[in-house]
Design an enzyme around this catalytic site. Structure first.
Site, PDB file in Angstrom:
ATOM      1  N   LYS A  56       0.960  -1.118  -0.134  1.00 52.68           N
ATOM      2  CA  LYS A  56      -0.140  -0.179   0.100  1.00 52.68           C
ATOM      3  C   LYS A  56       0.714   1.256  -0.032  1.00 52.68           C
ATOM      4  CE  LYS A  56       0.571   1.536   4.432  1.00 52.68           C
ATOM      5  NZ  LYS A  56       1.519   2.627   4.881  1.00 52.68           N
ATOM      6  N   PRO A  74      10.758  -4.980   4.574  1.00 45.34           N
ATOM      7  CA  PRO A  74      10.377  -4.343   5.751  1.00 45.34           C
ATOM      8  C   PRO A  74      11.175  -2.947   5.992  1.00 45.34           C
ATOM      9  CG  PRO A  74      12.632  -5.992   5.963  1.00 45.34           C
ATOM     10  CD  PRO A  74      11.849  -5.922   4.457  1.00 45.34           C
ATOM     11  N   GLU A  75      10.455  -2.198   7.034  1.00 39.85           N
ATOM     12  CA  GLU A  75      11.017  -0.828   7.069  1.00 39.85           C
ATOM     13  C   GLU A  75      10.742  -0.062   5.799  1.00 39.85           C
ATOM     14  OE1 GLU A  75      15.088  -0.887   9.086  1.00 39.85           O
ATOM     15  OE2 GLU A  75      14.172  -1.843  10.790  1.00 39.85           O
ATOM     16  N   GLY A  76       9.774  -0.047   5.306  1.00 40.19           N
ATOM     17  CA  GLY A  76       9.670   0.605   3.995  1.00 40.19           C
ATOM     18  C   GLY A  76       8.309   1.552   4.140  1.00 40.19           C
ATOM     19  N   ILE A  82       5.314   0.313   3.481  1.00 41.63           N
ATOM     20  CA  ILE A  82       4.249   0.305   2.425  1.00 41.63           C
ATOM     21  C   ILE A  82       3.216  -1.074   2.628  1.00 41.63           C
ATOM     22  CG2 ILE A  82       5.639   1.259   0.656  1.00 41.63           C
ATOM     23  CD1 ILE A  82       6.561  -1.894  -0.109  1.00 41.63           C
ATOM     24  N   GLY A  83       3.506  -1.661   4.196  1.00 45.00           N
ATOM     25  CA  GLY A  83       2.593  -2.740   4.454  1.00 45.00           C
ATOM     26  C   GLY A  83       3.572  -3.837   4.730  1.00 45.00           C
ATOM     27  N   GLY A  84       4.190  -4.364   3.880  1.00 51.67           N
ATOM     28  CA  GLY A  84       5.222  -5.472   4.235  1.00 51.67           C
ATOM     29  C   GLY A  84       4.496  -6.689   4.911  1.00 51.67           C
ATOM     30  N   GLY A  85       4.931  -6.887   6.040  1.00 51.58           N
ATOM     31  CA  GLY A  85       4.527  -8.001   6.973  1.00 51.58           C
ATOM     32  C   GLY A  85       2.990  -7.985   7.192  1.00 51.58           C
ATOM     33  N   ASP A 113      -1.903  -1.843  10.702  1.00 52.98           N
ATOM     34  CA  ASP A 113      -2.216  -1.631   9.367  1.00 52.98           C
ATOM     35  C   ASP A 113      -2.847  -2.775   8.859  1.00 52.98           C
ATOM     36  OD1 ASP A 113      -1.030   0.716   9.227  1.00 52.98           O
ATOM     37  OD2 ASP A 113       0.684   0.171   8.142  1.00 52.98           O
TER      38      ASP A 113
END
EC number: 2.7.1.148
Length: 306
Positions: free
Chosen positions: A11, A114-116, A118-121, A153
């Site tokens: 996202k 991760p640590e982006g 944009i949703g990741g996990g 999220d």
């Protein structure tokens, strides 16, 4: 047995304001969350087990992440400590609610960093919950609360439309968005969500952006519907940018670089470190990609649409 092929989509945030810290220690947000067509391919296999069996979870992954993020995922994959993986945690937390014993097998191709921001996990967990909730008797409201308990999220990833998001991320109002074409930049460094929120402490009481976010006005809704990104650029800002640009000046250069390559909207996503630009057409987006890639050779770039 049920075999599902799906994608856990990333996202982006169009605007993000944190008006105050809540009594529970979490932060209230105002944002538009938009799912994009970049994500982690997932295969989910669900099999009923004989009565009296114990539900079990099997996980396999292929790690496509670059740089330090490759190691971050390895540490919580089946090659590391799988008990720390968000999907394992989600399964074990939901297991008491299953109405029958199940064997869940998940295979994932990991691309979301991760640590982006944009949703990741969270996206991975949301997709898993989408397909496991039918095996429980949880109501829709209970499902949202359960997802919220996994991560702020995660509730958003239970559905697929863009939303105006409030609360800590669990209060969602679907919004119709014009089609958009963008470039996502994945920097070789991350920004810790916890640290970014902590850095906002002194600015939490400021009224920055509060009038804009009290409600989505008719002009904002119209602009989102028709894709008037120039209008939106001056009204929907990400409050984390002022911290991120101080912490990593390259991100400020990157945002400028997107505009100089023809973007009509650019923003940090979430608390970073990913940053994106939106272009007026798919062709303009594709023309811009080699330019920004050449200018910022240490960045990983992905095209996307929504």
């Amino acid at each position: 047995m049920v075999l599902l092929q799906t994608i856990a989509h990333a996202k982006i945030n169009i605007g993000l304001m944190i008006p105050y810290k809540r009594e529970d220690g979490l932060h209230e947000i105002r944002s538009v969350f938009v799912p994009i067509d970049f994500g982690d391919p997932m295969e989910i296999q669900i099999k009923s087990l004989p009565k009296g069996s114990v539900s079990r979870f099997v996980f396999h992954s292929t790690n496509h992440l670059q740089g330090y993020r490759h190691s971050l995922f390895e540490a919580v994959s089946e090659r590391g400590d799988l008990s720390q993986n968000i999907l394992t945690k989600t399964f074990h937390k939901l297991k008491p609610y299953f109405q029958e014993a199940l064997e869940i097998k998940v295979q994932i191709q990991k691309h979301l960093p991760p640590e982006g921001g944009i949703g990741g996990g969270s996206s991975n967990a949301g997709v898993l919950l989408q397909h496991l909730f039918p095996y429980t008797n949880l109501s829709r409201g209970e499902q949202i609360q359960f997802a919220k308990s996994i991560g702020a999220d995660v509730p958003f990833f239970l559905q697929s439309s863009a939303c105006f998001v409030t609360g800590i991320g669990e209060v969602m109002e679907p919004i119709r968005l014009a089609k958009g074409f963008g470039i996502l930049a994945i920097p070789p460094f991350g920004l810790s969500t916890g640290s970014m929120y902590a850095s906002l402490q002194k600015s939490l009481q400021k009224p920055y952006g509060s009038e804009v976010w009290k409600s989505l006005t008719e002009d904002l809704i119209r602009s989102l519907h028709v894709g008037d990104w120039v209008y939106l650029q001056n009204r929907l800002e990400n409050e984390f940018e002022k911290i991120a640009f101080q912490t990593q000046p390259l991100l400020k250069e990157l945002k400028l670089g997107f505009f100089e390559s023809g973007a009509i909207f650019a923003s940090l996503s979430g608390s970073g470190s990913c940053l994106y630009g939106i272009y007026p057409t798919e062709g303009k987006r594709n023309e811009a990609l080699p330019n920004v890639s050449l200018r910022f050779p240490k960045m990983e770039f992905r095209t996307f649409s929504f």
